[in-house]
Design an enzyme around this catalytic site. Structure first.
Site, PDB file in Angstrom:
ATOM      1  N   GLU B  60       0.819  -1.019  -0.095  1.00 48.31           N
ATOM      2  CA  GLU B  60      -0.356  -0.258   0.093  1.00 48.31           C
ATOM      3  C   GLU B  60       0.856   1.469  -0.018  1.00 48.31           C
ATOM      4  O   GLU B  60       0.398   1.902  -0.264  1.00 48.31           O
ATOM      5  CB  GLU B  60      -0.787  -0.021   0.941  1.00 48.31           C
ATOM      6  CG  GLU B  60      -2.026  -0.780   0.689  1.00 48.31           C
ATOM      7  CD  GLU B  60      -1.950  -2.107   1.675  1.00 48.31           C
ATOM      8  OE1 GLU B  60      -0.987  -2.614   1.226  1.00 48.31           O
ATOM      9  OE2 GLU B  60      -3.276  -3.031   1.157  1.00 48.31           O
ATOM     10  N   HIS B 129      -9.314  -5.126  10.334  1.00 47.33           N
ATOM     11  CA  HIS B 129      -9.796  -4.458   8.892  1.00 47.33           C
ATOM     12  C   HIS B 129     -11.973  -3.953   8.739  1.00 47.33           C
ATOM     13  O   HIS B 129     -12.170  -3.730   8.914  1.00 47.33           O
ATOM     14  CB  HIS B 129     -10.642  -6.409   8.469  1.00 47.33           C
ATOM     15  CG  HIS B 129      -9.250  -6.745   8.218  1.00 47.33           C
ATOM     16  ND1 HIS B 129      -8.137  -7.035   8.813  1.00 47.33           N
ATOM     17  CD2 HIS B 129      -9.133  -7.298   6.416  1.00 47.33           C
ATOM     18  CE1 HIS B 129      -7.049  -8.173   7.902  1.00 47.33           C
ATOM     19  NE2 HIS B 129      -7.901  -7.699   6.611  1.00 47.33           N
TER      20      HIS B 129
END
Lengths: 373, 325
Positions: B60, B129
């Site tokens: 990322e 998450h």
């Protein structure tokens, strides 16, 4: 304490993948005869020398301004490393780009930015290159393909990789030089960028300016192995070069830049250099290296002295001309300080400008997209 | 008018903008060959090819930063984060580079990048998450934060986001991906920064964003049916810019306010709203401002408990009745 200090870093020749190094193997290799250097006119050479001098005198003048409390925050000086930025940036074509870390004054001057705007930025004035909003670590000039000036170690490397991505996407034959210090090579973002650049074959040359110390921690105490060699893990070409010799910097970088521009092959060039000042002006520079080490570098390897001697030997300049150039450049730095001093600070209203494009361009609100490109 | 799911509406927005502007690139983990982890980008690779629809490694900080750098040169990347929760891995890129570079360069550099993906809890995937970072991101001047609640809004807002010249963080919700709405055939854009009254009312103002809007609408229905209370539901649609005027107009009408969000309460979006309302409409208030948010703990895994940790229509209902007491 003193006994634990590391030995002087040595400049090693690397297993250079495509080295056609002129003079390699000879006792005194002369990088001057490499095509990229032999085609330089006397005028070009003087320009290189002048830019190196401009960096040194600008930095010295800014240090004085800092000591006089005209400049706030950090000030990371480039003194000692001049041949790196000048050698690299002198190779830039229309579609070549530069991005670097916080020791960014040298690159700004090397791409041709005006000393006045830079000094005014250091003074926090509205006439600064970033309107007084960036400061020492955040110089920018996209009109010269100079994308900063970034404060977080290694944080600019994904951006530089993205600039290379944009060049390739747009089909432009150009390359991005993404500069970092030796301390940045251990950051994750740098390795992620290496991988993306190699995976997608992006026209980027990662330039490690290895001055031996990441702040106050020597290379030996912070990094395993050769810094440039990490390229091998990503199947990229790499090479080490001596950053005290502007001709050598140009010769090595020229090859890597051509590979990037013409074949979209990224690479890593580790340039061995040395900074004479502390990490920043707040670094007393007493704990991690001997004074004698700095003195030794200054005496034997100073990039400006080395190049001056070369130019005199080549008959390009004589000592009087060198002195004259130096006087001109000192006057330029002095005048930049005067300009900065006389310039106004930004206004309170300026604080909230340049945050959002839309707020700064209310009349163009409806025509979003593809406006400035 | 065809009925499209939230997922399809986002895909339609991407398709239209990919057609419109050759600088638009969709990039992220599994967006191309895999057709999207949540199938938002399904079929795009086939339609637009690998230059426009780009699979990235799991990296990322690398690909978000790369997108930011490319945007400085005029590419308009739409970066998919498989989960917005992964923003923390790219935090420096998102909130130092994208948010600051325009300012630090004195307005010389622009970052027309969109970062989009789901930002929600409620799917029993545990705390890592299930982040809702809209408040964290909105704390950074220089970025825009958009949280669409419906398919219609998602399409119009995403098109505006892609055309925006500043970084826009577009926060979706996996629990809404299947929700359908009527989507007009003709093109429409929804400007970023305009709240929307999803349900008019006179007795109480409920301000919400994202899926909390849907929860609030369900509560409002019960309030009307069982208690004869008319609640107005204001959907913020974007957290930054914040449409203060629409919120305040509703407060001046109902004089009672309930703030609902799936964000955590501490320094959450509701805290900002609550301050804004008391500062600008103190004399209009007939009751203290109340808040319903996620219960203040990391997202719990246990499925029945996670459903309770997030705002439910019942919790909203109870808080509404207290506000009206």
């Amino acid at each position: 304490m003193t006994e634990t200090l590391p030995p002087l870093p040595t400049v090693k020749k690397s297993p250079s993948p495509k080295a056609a190094a002129p003079g390699a193997g000879g006792a005194a290799p002369s990088w001057a005869v490499a095509e990229v250097n032999s085609r330089l006119t006397a005028e070009d050479k003087v320009a290189l020398f002048r830019t190196m001098l401009r960096i040194r005198r600008f930095e010295e003048r800014s240090l004085r301004a800092y000591q006089a409390k005209k400049i706030g925050g950090f000030l990371h000086l480039y003194v000692g490393q001049e041949a790196v930025a000048v050698g690299c940036c002198s190779l830039m074509g229309k579609n070549d780009h530069v991005i670097t870390a916080y020791r960014d004054h040298g690159h700004a001057l090397a791409v041709g930015m005006d000393m006045r705007g830079l000094m005014a930025e250091l003074y926090g004035k509205s006439t600064g290159c970033s309107k007084g909003k960036g400061g020492s670590m955040h110089f920018f000039d996209p009109s010269r393909n100079y994308w900063g000036g970034h404060g977080i170690v290694g944080g600019q490397i994904p951006l530089g990789t993205g600039i290379a991505y944009a060049l390739k996407y747009q089909g432009l034959k150009g390359a991005c030089m993404a500069f970092m210090g030796d301390g940045a090579v251990n950051q994750g973002a740098v390795h992620e960028s290496y991988n993306l650049a190699a995976l997608w074959q992006l026209p980027v040359v990662f330039v490690i300016e290895n001055n031996g110390y990441s702040m106050g921690t020597s290379q030996q105490r912070s990094s395993a192995g050769e810094l440039g060699q990490r390229a091998e893990a990503y199947s990229m070409a790499w090479e080490i070069c001596d950053g005290h010799d502007v001709y050598q910097v140009r010769e090595v970088m020229d090859r890597f830049l051509r590979e990037a521009r013409e074949n979209c092959r990224p690479g890593i060039v580790e340039i061995r250099t040395y900074r004479y000042r502390g990490h920043s002006v707040s670094d007393p520079d007493k704990t991690y290296r001997h004074k004698s080490e700095v003195e030794e570098y200054r005496r034997t390897k100073d990039p400006i002295q080395v190049f001056q001697d070369t130019l005199i030997a080549e008959g390009v300049i004589d000592p009087a001309r060198a002195e004259q150039l130096d006087a001109e450049v000192r006057a330029e730095a002095e005048s930049a300080a005067d300009y900065a001093e006389a310039s106004p600070f930004p206004s309170i209203e300026d604080i909230t400008k340049d945050v959002y494009w839309e707020e700064d361009n209310p009349s163009e609100k409806k025509s979003q997209g593809r406006i400035f490109f | 008018m065809p009925s499209l799911s939230y997922r399809e509406a986002i895909r339609m927005a991407l398709i239209e903008e990919l057609h419109r502007d050759p600088n638009v690139v969709v990039m992220g983990e599994e967006v191309a060959q895999f057709n999207g982890a949540y199938k938002v980008t399904e079929g795009l690779l086939e339609k637009f090819g690998p230059k426009r629809i780009v699979d990235t490694p799991i990296s990322e900080a690398g690909f978000v930063g790369l997108g930011i750098g490319a945007s400085m040169l005029g590419i308009r990347p739409v970066i998919e984060l498989m989960f917005w929760s992964f923003y923390s891995v790219a935090f420096d890129q998102i909130l130092n580079n994208a948010a600051n570079v325009r300012y630090m360069s004195g307005g010389q550099i622009h970052c027309p990048i969109v970062i989009r993906g789901p930002a929600n809890g409620g799917t029993n995937v545990g705390a890592t998450h299930s982040h809702t970072p809209e408040n964290v991101c909105a704390n950074h001047p220089g970025v825009k934060v958009v949280c669409p609640a419906t398919a219609y809004d998602a399409k119009g807002l995403l098109k505006s986001a892609i055309r925006d010249n500043d970084p826009v963080f577009f926060m979706e919700n996996t629990l809404l991906y299947g929700d359908r709405a009527e989507i007009p055939d003709e093109e429409y854009l929804i400007p970023i920064g305009q709240a929307n009254i999803k349900r008019p009312g006179i007795d109480l103002t409920i301000v919400a964003h994202g899926r909390a809007v849907i929860t609030s609408l369900a509560a409002a229905q019960i309030l009307e049916r069982d208690y004869d209370i008319s609640a107005e539901v204001v959907d913020l649609r974007s957290i930054r810019p914040l449409d203060e005027a629409t919120v305040l107009a509703s407060v001046r009408k109902t004089h009672r306010v309930l703030l609902v969000e799936e964000n955590k309460p501490f320094c959450g979006v509701g805290a900002q709203l609550s301050h804004m309302i008391q500062e600008q409409a103190f004399d209009e208030l007939d009751a203290p401002i109340r808040r319903v948010s996620s219960i203040d703990a990391p997202a719990i895994y246990s499925p029945p408990l996670e459903a309770e940790q997030l705002p439910t229509p019942q919790r909203v209902l109870r808080a509404a009745l207290e506000t009206l007491r």
